[in-house]
Design a protein around this motif. Structure first.
Motif, PDB file in Angstrom:
ATOM      1  N   THR A   5       0.861  -1.188   0.000  1.00 34.65           N
ATOM      2  CA  THR A   5       0.000   0.000   0.000  1.00 34.65           C
ATOM      3  C   THR A   5       0.891   1.229   0.000  1.00 34.65           C
ATOM      4  N   LEU A   6       0.691   2.079  -0.998  1.00 33.94           N
ATOM      5  CA  LEU A   6       1.484   3.298  -1.125  1.00 33.94           C
ATOM      6  C   LEU A   6       0.600   4.506  -0.889  1.00 33.94           C
ATOM      7  N   PHE A   7       0.983   5.328   0.070  1.00 30.89           N
ATOM      8  CA  PHE A   7       0.365   6.637   0.238  1.00 30.89           C
ATOM      9  C   PHE A   7       1.153   7.611  -0.625  1.00 30.89           C
ATOM     10  N   GLY A   8       0.475   8.265  -1.540  1.00 28.24           N
ATOM     11  CA  GLY A   8       1.153   9.171  -2.457  1.00 28.24           C
ATOM     12  C   GLY A   8       0.286  10.361  -2.793  1.00 28.24           C
ATOM     13  N   ALA A   9       0.645  11.047  -3.868  1.00 31.20           N
ATOM     14  CA  ALA A   9      -0.134  12.173  -4.359  1.00 31.20           C
ATOM     15  C   ALA A   9       0.397  12.532  -5.737  1.00 31.20           C
ATOM     16  N   PRO A  10      -0.482  12.917  -6.652  1.00 32.46           N
ATOM     17  CA  PRO A  10       0.009  13.350  -7.954  1.00 32.46           C
ATOM     18  C   PRO A  10       0.893  14.584  -7.796  1.00 32.46           C
ATOM     19  N   GLY A  11       1.965  14.634  -8.577  1.00 40.62           N
ATOM     20  CA  GLY A  11       2.865  15.775  -8.502  1.00 40.62           C
ATOM     21  C   GLY A  11       3.821  15.754  -7.333  1.00 40.62           C
ATOM     22  N   SER A  12       3.877  14.645  -6.610  1.00 45.17           N
ATOM     23  CA  SER A  12       4.740  14.559  -5.429  1.00 45.17           C
ATOM     24  C   SER A  12       5.910  13.618  -5.677  1.00 45.17           C
ATOM     25  N   GLY A  13       6.816  13.561  -4.706  1.00 42.39           N
ATOM     26  CA  GLY A  13       7.942  12.647  -4.807  1.00 42.39           C
ATOM     27  C   GLY A  13       7.528  11.189  -4.801  1.00 42.39           C
ATOM     28  N   ALA A  14       6.304  10.903  -4.369  1.00 41.66           N
ATOM     29  CA  ALA A  14       5.815   9.527  -4.390  1.00 41.66           C
ATOM     30  C   ALA A  14       5.715   8.981  -5.811  1.00 41.66           C
ATOM     31  N   VAL A  15       5.651   9.857  -6.794  1.00 43.68           N
ATOM     32  CA  VAL A  15       5.549   9.394  -8.179  1.00 43.68           C
ATOM     33  C   VAL A  15       6.792   8.596  -8.574  1.00 43.68           C
ATOM     34  N   ALA A  16       7.953   8.942  -8.026  1.00 39.59           N
ATOM     35  CA  ALA A  16       9.156   8.159  -8.309  1.00 39.59           C
ATOM     36  C   ALA A  16       8.991   6.728  -7.810  1.00 39.59           C
ATOM     37  N   VAL A  17       8.342   6.553  -6.660  1.00 42.55           N
ATOM     38  CA  VAL A  17       8.088   5.218  -6.118  1.00 42.55           C
ATOM     39  C   VAL A  17       7.076   4.490  -6.989  1.00 42.55           C
ATOM     40  N   GLU A  18       6.042   5.196  -7.459  1.00 45.53           N
ATOM     41  CA  GLU A  18       5.090   4.597  -8.389  1.00 45.53           C
ATOM     42  C   GLU A  18       5.808   4.129  -9.655  1.00 45.53           C
ATOM     43  N   ALA A  19       6.755   4.924 -10.120  1.00 47.02           N
ATOM     44  CA  ALA A  19       7.492   4.553 -11.332  1.00 47.02           C
ATOM     45  C   ALA A  19       8.313   3.293 -11.089  1.00 47.02           C
ATOM     46  N   ALA A  20       8.955   3.201  -9.926  1.00 48.96           N
ATOM     47  CA  ALA A  20       9.733   1.997  -9.611  1.00 48.96           C
ATOM     48  C   ALA A  20       8.840   0.775  -9.545  1.00 48.96           C
ATOM     49  N   LEU A  21       7.696   0.881  -8.891  1.00 55.37           N
ATOM     50  CA  LEU A  21       6.769  -0.236  -8.804  1.00 55.37           C
ATOM     51  C   LEU A  21       6.242  -0.634 -10.179  1.00 55.37           C
ATOM     52  N   THR A  22       6.071   0.345 -11.047  1.00 51.74           N
ATOM     53  CA  THR A  22       5.621   0.065 -12.415  1.00 51.74           C
ATOM     54  C   THR A  22       6.671  -0.748 -13.160  1.00 51.74           C
TER      55      THR A  22
END
Length: 215
Positions: A5-22
């Motif tokens: 489970t990833l807590f994130g937000a569009p436009g945030s540094g969490a997008v880098a984590v989304e990219a890694a998971l992708t």
């Protein structure tokens, strides 16, 4: 076993984590916690149980363990999924530089947005806040210049294979003072970052979660 489970937000540094998971291909549940939403100030409260700092990203593992800090999450993912080849493994050539630059982006650049995004945290005088933001932008640009002068990219920042460092830089360089300034200060990194932008596996993610803004 439940997904990550990833807590994130569009436009945030969490997008880098989304990219890694992708790139890894690991399924995950995404909970958006937009901590800066003035129209819905409670939006960011969703992350509080996972991260009392009220910051994203935060990653909850199937075991219930919580990980925070974008650089730590990216390094952990690269090590937890070595088959994705997203970082030099411990002891491999390039490992030292990988850790060096992951830490540099986190400590010297990303951390400055705590001030830039809310300058009243350090400058309560409203008249001084514009100058604080300007100086932070200059410091960020200077850090990109320093990194660009010392790193020796191949096709990507660490060589010929994409890494989580590429994902981190491709994300953070979208923040102000934006990509045009990044390209001007760190031209040696420009082509590697453009390759990350153009990776077809990430095209949908970038478009939906963090479109590049060079202005």
């Amino acid at each position: 076993m439940p997904n990550l489970t990833l807590f994130g937000a569009p436009g945030s540094g969490a997008v880098a984590v989304e990219a890694a998971l992708t790139l890894i291909g690991e399924p995950y549940d995404l909970i958006d916690a937009i901590t800066w939403d003035a129209d819905d100030p409670q939006s960011g409260d969703q992350v509080l149980e996972a991260n009392p700092m009220r910051q994203v990203p935060a990653l909850v593992l199937p075991s219930g363990e919580v990980l925070t800090e974008s650089a730590a999450l990216l390094i952990w993912l690269a090590e937890a999924y070595p088959e994705a080849r997203l970082a030099p493994h411990p002891g491999a050539p390039g490992r030292g530089q990988f850790l060096r630059w992951m830490s540099f982006v986190s400590a010297s650049i990303y951390s400055l947005y705590w001030v830039k995004d809310e300058p009243s945290r350090l400058a309560p005088d409203r008249a001084a806040q514009g100058a604080v933001v300007d100086r932070v932008h200059e410091r960020i640009a200077d850090c990109w210049r320093i990194m660009g002068a010392q790193i020796r990219p191949g096709r990507f920042l660490l060589g010929d294979e994409i890494s989580v460092l590429d994902l981190y830089v491709a994300t953070v360089s979208r923040f102000q003072p934006r990509r045009d300034r990044f390209y001007a200060e760190a031209p040696s990194m420009a082509e590697a970052v453009r390759r990350v932008d153009a990776d077809p596996r990430l095209a949908e993610l970038w478009a939906a979660r963090m479109p590049a803004d060079t202005g």
